[in-house]
Design a protein around this motif. Structure first.
Motif, PDB file in Angstrom:
ATOM      1  N   LEU A 140      33.479  72.253  43.927  1.00 32.49           N
ATOM      2  CA  LEU A 140      33.089  71.691  45.163  1.00 32.49           C
ATOM      3  C   LEU A 140      34.995  70.584  45.414  1.00 32.49           C
ATOM      4  O   LEU A 140      34.494  69.927  43.931  1.00 32.49           O
ATOM      5  N   ILE A 141      35.246  70.244  46.390  1.00 32.42           N
ATOM      6  CA  ILE A 141      36.564  69.823  46.272  1.00 32.42           C
ATOM      7  C   ILE A 141      36.151  68.914  47.553  1.00 32.42           C
ATOM      8  O   ILE A 141      35.546  69.245  48.681  1.00 32.42           O
ATOM      9  N   VAL A 142      36.415  67.282  47.223  1.00 32.10           N
ATOM     10  CA  VAL A 142      35.994  66.706  47.704  1.00 32.10           C
ATOM     11  C   VAL A 142      37.107  65.569  47.870  1.00 32.10           C
ATOM     12  O   VAL A 142      37.645  64.745  47.049  1.00 32.10           O
ATOM     13  N   ASP A 143      37.789  65.627  48.951  1.00 32.60           N
ATOM     14  CA  ASP A 143      39.103  65.488  49.566  1.00 32.60           C
ATOM     15  C   ASP A 143      39.173  65.291  51.326  1.00 32.60           C
ATOM     16  O   ASP A 143      39.218  66.301  51.691  1.00 32.60           O
ATOM     17  N   ASP A 144      39.622  63.675  51.268  1.00 32.73           N
ATOM     18  CA  ASP A 144      39.732  64.393  53.297  1.00 32.73           C
ATOM     19  C   ASP A 144      40.826  64.693  53.746  1.00 32.73           C
ATOM     20  O   ASP A 144      41.074  64.935  55.222  1.00 32.73           O
ATOM     21  N   ASP A 145      41.722  65.077  53.012  1.00 31.47           N
ATOM     22  CA  ASP A 145      43.161  65.351  53.445  1.00 31.47           C
ATOM     23  C   ASP A 145      42.952  67.198  53.850  1.00 31.47           C
ATOM     24  O   ASP A 145      43.116  67.782  52.387  1.00 31.47           O
ATOM     25  N   ASP A 146      43.069  67.399  55.348  1.00 28.73           N
ATOM     26  CA  ASP A 146      43.101  69.042  55.006  1.00 28.73           C
ATOM     27  C   ASP A 146      44.044  69.773  54.386  1.00 28.73           C
ATOM     28  O   ASP A 146      43.595  71.219  53.942  1.00 28.73           O
ATOM     29  N   ASP A 147      45.440  69.348  54.482  1.00 31.35           N
ATOM     30  CA  ASP A 147      45.815  69.800  53.862  1.00 31.35           C
ATOM     31  C   ASP A 147      45.962  70.407  52.709  1.00 31.35           C
ATOM     32  O   ASP A 147      45.951  71.657  52.066  1.00 31.35           O
ATOM     33  N   ASP A 148      45.905  69.171  51.792  1.00 30.83           N
ATOM     34  CA  ASP A 148      45.168  69.310  50.219  1.00 30.83           C
ATOM     35  C   ASP A 148      44.108  70.184  49.673  1.00 30.83           C
ATOM     36  O   ASP A 148      44.021  71.159  49.022  1.00 30.83           O
ATOM     37  N   GLN A 149      42.971  70.517  50.505  1.00 29.92           N
ATOM     38  CA  GLN A 149      41.835  71.332  50.996  1.00 29.92           C
ATOM     39  C   GLN A 149      42.199  72.533  50.655  1.00 29.92           C
ATOM     40  O   GLN A 149      42.243  73.255  49.607  1.00 29.92           O
ATOM     41  N   PHE A 150      43.007  72.767  51.377  1.00 26.55           N
ATOM     42  CA  PHE A 150      44.048  74.509  51.603  1.00 26.55           C
ATOM     43  C   PHE A 150      44.570  74.690  51.035  1.00 26.55           C
ATOM     44  O   PHE A 150      44.060  75.743  49.945  1.00 26.55           O
ATOM     45  N   LEU A 151      45.216  74.272  50.340  1.00 27.16           N
ATOM     46  CA  LEU A 151      46.677  73.605  49.449  1.00 27.16           C
ATOM     47  C   LEU A 151      45.551  74.653  48.299  1.00 27.16           C
ATOM     48  O   LEU A 151      45.921  75.451  47.014  1.00 27.16           O
ATOM     49  N   ILE A 152      44.161  73.516  47.628  1.00 27.35           N
ATOM     50  CA  ILE A 152      43.808  73.811  46.684  1.00 27.35           C
ATOM     51  C   ILE A 152      43.248  74.910  46.460  1.00 27.35           C
ATOM     52  O   ILE A 152      43.323  75.904  45.134  1.00 27.35           O
TER      53      ILE A 152
END
Length: 143
Positions: free
Chosen positions: A8-20
């Motif tokens: 589960l990725i909990v992050d409000d940054d779309d770019d960080d979600q994508f990169l992770i």
């Protein structure tokens, strides 16, 4: 067939979600991702899942419910506290580090500033959490 790990990725940054998520692509058949934009959304997702995440990657600075609030809630819950949580934050402030561990974080990592660093971090997370370490295998009790 190898075990499927749920992250589960909990992050409000779309770019960080994508990169992770892309950083884990090398072994994408082993990982399934859920994404939440804030702690409140993450709690709602966890409550509705049939199988809990094996690992949570958590940003601290988010709207609605911060990472600290989410972490405190998860680690205070008998039902969810066994889930390992890695705090991934741009902050390297000692107060944030100490507060994260106080609330029960399993690891605190300063988020790399570039995609190469994030790829290296993902490789280390995969190696440690899914090859070396044993993670809990707890089923959700009937409601």
């Amino acid at each position: 067939m190898s075990k499927l790990f749920r992250i589960l990725i909990v992050d409000d940054d779309d770019d960080d979600q994508f990169l992770i998520k892309n950083a884990f692509e090398a072994e994408s058949e082993r990982f399934q991702f859920q994404v939440a934009m804030d702690g409140n959304e993450a709690l709602e997702q966890i409550k509705s899942l049939d199988t809990l995440p094996d690992l949570i990657l958590l940003d601290l600075n988010m709207p609605v419910m911060s990472g600290f609030e989410f972490l405190n809630h998860i680690k205070s819950s008998q039902r969810y506290r066994h889930i390992p949580v890695i705090v991934l934050s741009t902050s390297s402030d000692n107060e944030d580090v100490n507060r994260s561990y106080k609330f029960g974080a399993n690891t605190f990592v300063v988020k790399p500033s570039d995609s190469r660093g994030l790829l290296e971090l993902a490789n280390l997370v995969r190696l440690y959490w899914f090859s070396l370490a044993r993670i809990p295998t707890v089923r959700i009790p009937e409601k």
